[in-house]
Design a protein around this motif. Structure first.
Motif, PDB file in Angstrom:
ATOM      1  N   ARG A 128      -9.013   2.990   0.570  1.00 23.82           N
ATOM      2  CA  ARG A 128      -9.272   1.897  -0.359  1.00 23.82           C
ATOM      3  C   ARG A 128      -8.102   1.522  -1.265  1.00 23.82           C
ATOM      4  O   ARG A 128      -8.113   0.476  -1.889  1.00 23.82           O
ATOM      5  CB  ARG A 128     -10.469   2.266  -1.253  1.00 23.82           C
ATOM      6  CG  ARG A 128     -11.731   2.460  -0.444  1.00 23.82           C
ATOM      7  CD  ARG A 128     -12.927   2.832  -1.290  1.00 23.82           C
ATOM      8  NE  ARG A 128     -14.026   3.229  -0.424  1.00 23.82           N
ATOM      9  CZ  ARG A 128     -14.835   2.384   0.211  1.00 23.82           C
ATOM     10  NH1 ARG A 128     -14.684   1.088   0.064  1.00 23.82           N
ATOM     11  NH2 ARG A 128     -15.790   2.835   0.990  1.00 23.82           N
ATOM     12  N   ASN A 129      -7.124   2.393  -1.340  1.00 25.27           N
ATOM     13  CA  ASN A 129      -6.089   2.168  -2.356  1.00 25.27           C
ATOM     14  C   ASN A 129      -4.816   1.535  -1.805  1.00 25.27           C
ATOM     15  O   ASN A 129      -3.721   1.776  -2.313  1.00 25.27           O
ATOM     16  CB  ASN A 129      -5.779   3.488  -3.057  1.00 25.27           C
ATOM     17  CG  ASN A 129      -6.976   3.980  -3.847  1.00 25.27           C
ATOM     18  OD1 ASN A 129      -7.742   3.165  -4.375  1.00 25.27           O
ATOM     19  ND2 ASN A 129      -7.173   5.283  -3.919  1.00 25.27           N
ATOM     20  N   PHE A 149      -3.737  -1.297  -2.160  1.00 22.26           N
ATOM     21  CA  PHE A 149      -2.995  -2.187  -3.062  1.00 22.26           C
ATOM     22  C   PHE A 149      -1.788  -1.468  -3.664  1.00 22.26           C
ATOM     23  O   PHE A 149      -0.787  -2.094  -4.022  1.00 22.26           O
ATOM     24  CB  PHE A 149      -3.867  -2.773  -4.178  1.00 22.26           C
ATOM     25  CG  PHE A 149      -3.101  -3.816  -4.956  1.00 22.26           C
ATOM     26  CD1 PHE A 149      -2.769  -5.023  -4.364  1.00 22.26           C
ATOM     27  CD2 PHE A 149      -2.648  -3.567  -6.241  1.00 22.26           C
ATOM     28  CE1 PHE A 149      -2.016  -5.977  -5.039  1.00 22.26           C
ATOM     29  CE2 PHE A 149      -1.894  -4.521  -6.931  1.00 22.26           C
ATOM     30  CZ  PHE A 149      -1.587  -5.724  -6.331  1.00 22.26           C
ATOM     31  N   VAL A 173       0.279   0.130  -2.059  1.00 21.39           N
ATOM     32  CA  VAL A 173       1.405  -0.117  -1.144  1.00 21.39           C
ATOM     33  C   VAL A 173       2.178  -1.354  -1.595  1.00 21.39           C
ATOM     34  O   VAL A 173       3.409  -1.382  -1.562  1.00 21.39           O
ATOM     35  CB  VAL A 173       0.905  -0.266   0.313  1.00 21.39           C
ATOM     36  CG1 VAL A 173       2.049  -0.639   1.249  1.00 21.39           C
ATOM     37  CG2 VAL A 173       0.240   1.028   0.772  1.00 21.39           C
ATOM     38  N   VAL A 174       1.447  -2.372  -2.049  1.00 23.50           N
ATOM     39  CA  VAL A 174       2.101  -3.570  -2.576  1.00 23.50           C
ATOM     40  C   VAL A 174       2.757  -3.262  -3.928  1.00 23.50           C
ATOM     41  O   VAL A 174       3.965  -3.421  -4.101  1.00 23.50           O
ATOM     42  CB  VAL A 174       1.092  -4.727  -2.744  1.00 23.50           C
ATOM     43  CG1 VAL A 174       1.803  -5.965  -3.298  1.00 23.50           C
ATOM     44  CG2 VAL A 174       0.393  -5.052  -1.433  1.00 23.50           C
ATOM     45  N   MET A 231       3.399  -6.374   3.409  1.00 20.55           N
ATOM     46  CA  MET A 231       2.261  -6.352   2.497  1.00 20.55           C
ATOM     47  C   MET A 231       2.601  -7.139   1.240  1.00 20.55           C
ATOM     48  O   MET A 231       3.249  -6.626   0.324  1.00 20.55           O
ATOM     49  CB  MET A 231       1.907  -4.910   2.125  1.00 20.55           C
ATOM     50  CG  MET A 231       1.582  -4.021   3.323  1.00 20.55           C
ATOM     51  SD  MET A 231      -0.134  -4.158   3.854  1.00 20.55           S
ATOM     52  CE  MET A 231      -0.919  -3.176   2.577  1.00 20.55           C
ATOM     53  N   CYS A 232       2.150  -8.385   1.219  1.00 24.56           N
ATOM     54  CA  CYS A 232       2.462  -9.279   0.107  1.00 24.56           C
ATOM     55  C   CYS A 232       1.368  -9.258  -0.935  1.00 24.56           C
ATOM     56  O   CYS A 232       1.620  -9.235  -2.132  1.00 24.56           O
ATOM     57  CB  CYS A 232       2.655 -10.685   0.669  1.00 24.56           C
ATOM     58  SG  CYS A 232       2.981 -11.926  -0.558  1.00 24.56           S
ATOM     59  N   GLY A 233       0.113  -9.283  -0.497  1.00 24.81           N
ATOM     60  CA  GLY A 233      -1.010  -9.303  -1.429  1.00 24.81           C
ATOM     61  C   GLY A 233      -2.295  -9.072  -0.673  1.00 24.81           C
ATOM     62  O   GLY A 233      -2.320  -9.078   0.558  1.00 24.81           O
ATOM     63  N   LEU A 234      -3.367  -8.853  -1.420  1.00 24.10           N
ATOM     64  CA  LEU A 234      -4.664  -8.525  -0.816  1.00 24.10           C
ATOM     65  C   LEU A 234      -5.758  -9.326  -1.515  1.00 24.10           C
ATOM     66  O   LEU A 234      -6.690  -8.766  -2.091  1.00 24.10           O
ATOM     67  CB  LEU A 234      -4.945  -7.010  -0.971  1.00 24.10           C
ATOM     68  CG  LEU A 234      -3.891  -6.031  -0.451  1.00 24.10           C
ATOM     69  CD1 LEU A 234      -4.265  -4.592  -0.803  1.00 24.10           C
ATOM     70  CD2 LEU A 234      -3.726  -6.156   1.061  1.00 24.10           C
ATOM     71  N   TYR A 262      -9.264  -8.454  -4.623  1.00 27.00           N
ATOM     72  CA  TYR A 262      -8.966  -8.422  -6.054  1.00 27.00           C
ATOM     73  C   TYR A 262     -10.201  -8.500  -6.940  1.00 27.00           C
ATOM     74  O   TYR A 262     -10.178  -8.081  -8.085  1.00 27.00           O
ATOM     75  CB  TYR A 262      -8.005  -9.554  -6.447  1.00 27.00           C
ATOM     76  CG  TYR A 262      -6.624  -9.444  -5.849  1.00 27.00           C
ATOM     77  CD1 TYR A 262      -6.172  -8.271  -5.247  1.00 27.00           C
ATOM     78  CD2 TYR A 262      -5.744 -10.520  -5.887  1.00 27.00           C
ATOM     79  CE1 TYR A 262      -4.903  -8.180  -4.701  1.00 27.00           C
ATOM     80  CE2 TYR A 262      -4.470 -10.440  -5.345  1.00 27.00           C
ATOM     81  CZ  TYR A 262      -4.064  -9.264  -4.759  1.00 27.00           C
ATOM     82  OH  TYR A 262      -2.797  -9.187  -4.220  1.00 27.00           O
ATOM     83  N   PRO A 310     -12.426  -1.642  -3.668  1.00 29.15           N
ATOM     84  CA  PRO A 310     -11.876  -2.310  -2.482  1.00 29.15           C
ATOM     85  C   PRO A 310     -12.584  -1.830  -1.210  1.00 29.15           C
ATOM     86  O   PRO A 310     -13.089  -0.716  -1.140  1.00 29.15           O
ATOM     87  CB  PRO A 310     -10.411  -1.866  -2.464  1.00 29.15           C
ATOM     88  CG  PRO A 310     -10.130  -1.318  -3.814  1.00 29.15           C
ATOM     89  CD  PRO A 310     -11.426  -0.825  -4.362  1.00 29.15           C
TER      90      PRO A 310
END
Lengths: 349, 349
Positions: free
Chosen positions: A273-274, A276, A278-279, B257-260, B264, B269
């Motif tokens: 789940r985590n 994000f 990575v970004v 990996m730019c965004g998710l 948000y 998640p």
């Protein structure tokens, strides 16, 4: 010993897959079958007959016990047929000009006493028979190269970095930790028993270690061990550990994705789940397969042999005696019963 | 116009955060407040007063609307205080020797009509005022640089590769797709309406596109669009799409990996389950933050201005008029209401 029509027929017990597995495999999913082998190569072929001395039990073999619709990096086992694995073998007969009886090799072979290797070029020669030959299923074989390339080529460590290794007392983990210490890193490992944790600290020189089964909160355990965060995670387990690690990675950290043993027996893998992190932390997660690096094996073998001789690398293996105990050894791996590199001694000579 | 004690006091409507948000934000979580500004810099300071012309609405701003215990790459908003965002502005007063009234700049500013920028060096000069100035919130600003570095520096494309872009009609996605075409790649995009899908195919030159809301099975949709698999995934959304993409990646594929954005507004998640593909296919997943590349902006601006002039890059923006509509524009982003780059026109001169 000449190949001839009158070649000896010998007992050749072998381990076959009984059925494709879903979920946790059991010993009963495999079968030890009495068979025989002729110690001869087919006339005119470039095959070799090898006597298998040591057979390797490795986590990636779990994947091969299930049926996949799409080809993976290694073929599925076939029900009724002998399992294959990396092993240490001695050439008994050879139709290949490059191999002669008595040659010591390691590479992909059958889970059986004797194997007809149709393509002996896939085997690696053993250049350092002064070490226990079983080392060529581990520190000097596939797991050793795995640790080496996964740490140096994929994670690209720098002196002083913070390194975390899961499944750290296993065949690959114990070596990654020691390579990290040789590189001047701070290294913490996780394992599934106090005995293994003790091994990490006292034998393999990890700076710290914890028993993940005793931690209620993996995130808290990692924060305790890495107040400054983690630069490199050598990933052997996946799932909840990866999720906790992502929370603790430092900026531009690297996750070297070697394997996900905690997930291999689940019907559906746990969700991570985590991502994000990575970004936000510019993390690089990168998978690798050791076969891609087999071309570098010779160089690796010399370097690792040097570390072993200098006492810079210590190595622990968990040896089961007898081909008939292969299924138990393999299943034990998924329960974490092994302490150190799991292998089967089939014959000593 | 000289800074003086008798500086003009002007109306300065501003958008503040009313409260920290959990889950989906609502317009009501922000407030448009009537305020005033003095068009003067504090005596002796190197600050500048800017008039904001265009304000950018970007997905990453969602993260700033919640409170985080640990510092992220960009600070949280503060309840009761003005939101900040990237914007295009005109210098009105300056205590900084490098800036004079009339200079056109873009950079981090307030969601308000006028902003006192205490550190004008953080602003970028606008070298190509021959383009619509609003372009500096997008194709010639932060989202443009994001697309550029995320595609070229992180994904490292090669001619002929298969590229998939999610949120493909958005500020970043539309540019990634076009940069991929310029590079000689095959490009498919996903978006959340037929109108957007049509835009991808007819305006931005994507080779194919699909409406993810109409696909029951994302894996099947990707297999249909990429029978040979995906070399590069430019990741803007996360969650189920990432899971489906992992199944369809090719050997040594890269996930930039730019965004998710799909994640948000979730309390927790979604879990990503197919990470074993990262190992088996030797995938590299790498996060990046555009701020790390701001030093390369000048070079990027020239290159992108060239593409625009040559007609190699087309650009679509979704402009909302009036500072008072900023909350609605920002919330609309998370519902996919925008078609193209979302921005707010505060003033036209």
């Amino acid at each position: 010993m000449a190949a001839s029509a009158a070649a000896a027929e010998v007992s050749n017990r072998r381990v076959t897959l009984k059925r494709y597995v879903t979920g946790f495999p059991a010993e009963d999913d495999m079968e030890v079958v009495a068979a025989t082998a002729r110690l001869a190569v087919p006339p005119g072929s470039a095959a070799a007959v090898v006597k298998n001395l040591y057979l390797s039990c490795d986590p990636y073999m779990r994947g091969r016990m299930s049926r996949h619709d799409e080809a993976s990096y290694v073929p599925d086992f076939v029900p009724g047929e002998v399992l294959t694995t990396f092993g240490v073998s001695k050439v008994v007969e050879s139709g290949h000009p490059g191999y002669k009886p008595g040659d010591l090799v390691w590479g992909m072979t059958g889970c059986e006493e004797y194997t007809l290797v149709t393509n002996p070029e896939t085997l690696f020669r053993i250049s350092h028979p002064e070490f226990p030959l079983s080392y060529y299923t581990g520190v000097l074989g596939m797991p050793g190269l795995t640790a080496y390339v996964g740490f140096f080529d994929v994670a690209k460590p720098k002196k002083g970095e913070y390194v975390f290794v899961s499944a750290a007392s296993g065949a690959v983990g114990q070596l990654v930790g020691q390579l990290a210490k040789i590189t001047g890193c701070y290294v913490v490992g996780s394992a599934g028993s106090d005995e293994k944790v003790n091994l990490l600290k006292t034998k393999f020189g990890f700076d710290n270690a914890f028993n993940y089964k005793k931690e209620h909160d993996l995130n808290a355990a990692l924060k305790r061990c890495f107040p400054e965060g983690i630069d490199i995670y050598f990933e052997n387990v996946g799932g909840a550990m990866l999720d906790a690690v992502l929370l603790n990675m430092r900026l531009r950290g690297r996750v070297s994705m070697c394997g996900l043993i905690s997930q291999y027996n689940l019907e559906e893998p746990e969700g991570v789940r985590n991502l994000f992190c990575v970004v936000a932390k510019r993390i690089r997660m990168e998978g690798f397969i050791v076969m891609d690096y087999f071309g570098t094996y010779g160089k690796f073998e010399e370097e690792m042999a040097g570390y072993l001789k200098e006492g810079k690398i210590t190595y622990v293996e968990d040896v089961v005696e007898g081909i008939e105990n292969t299924p138990a050894a393999l299943i034990g791996l998924f329960h974490g019963r092994n302490v150190g590199k799991q292998l089967v001694a089939v014959a000593r000579e």
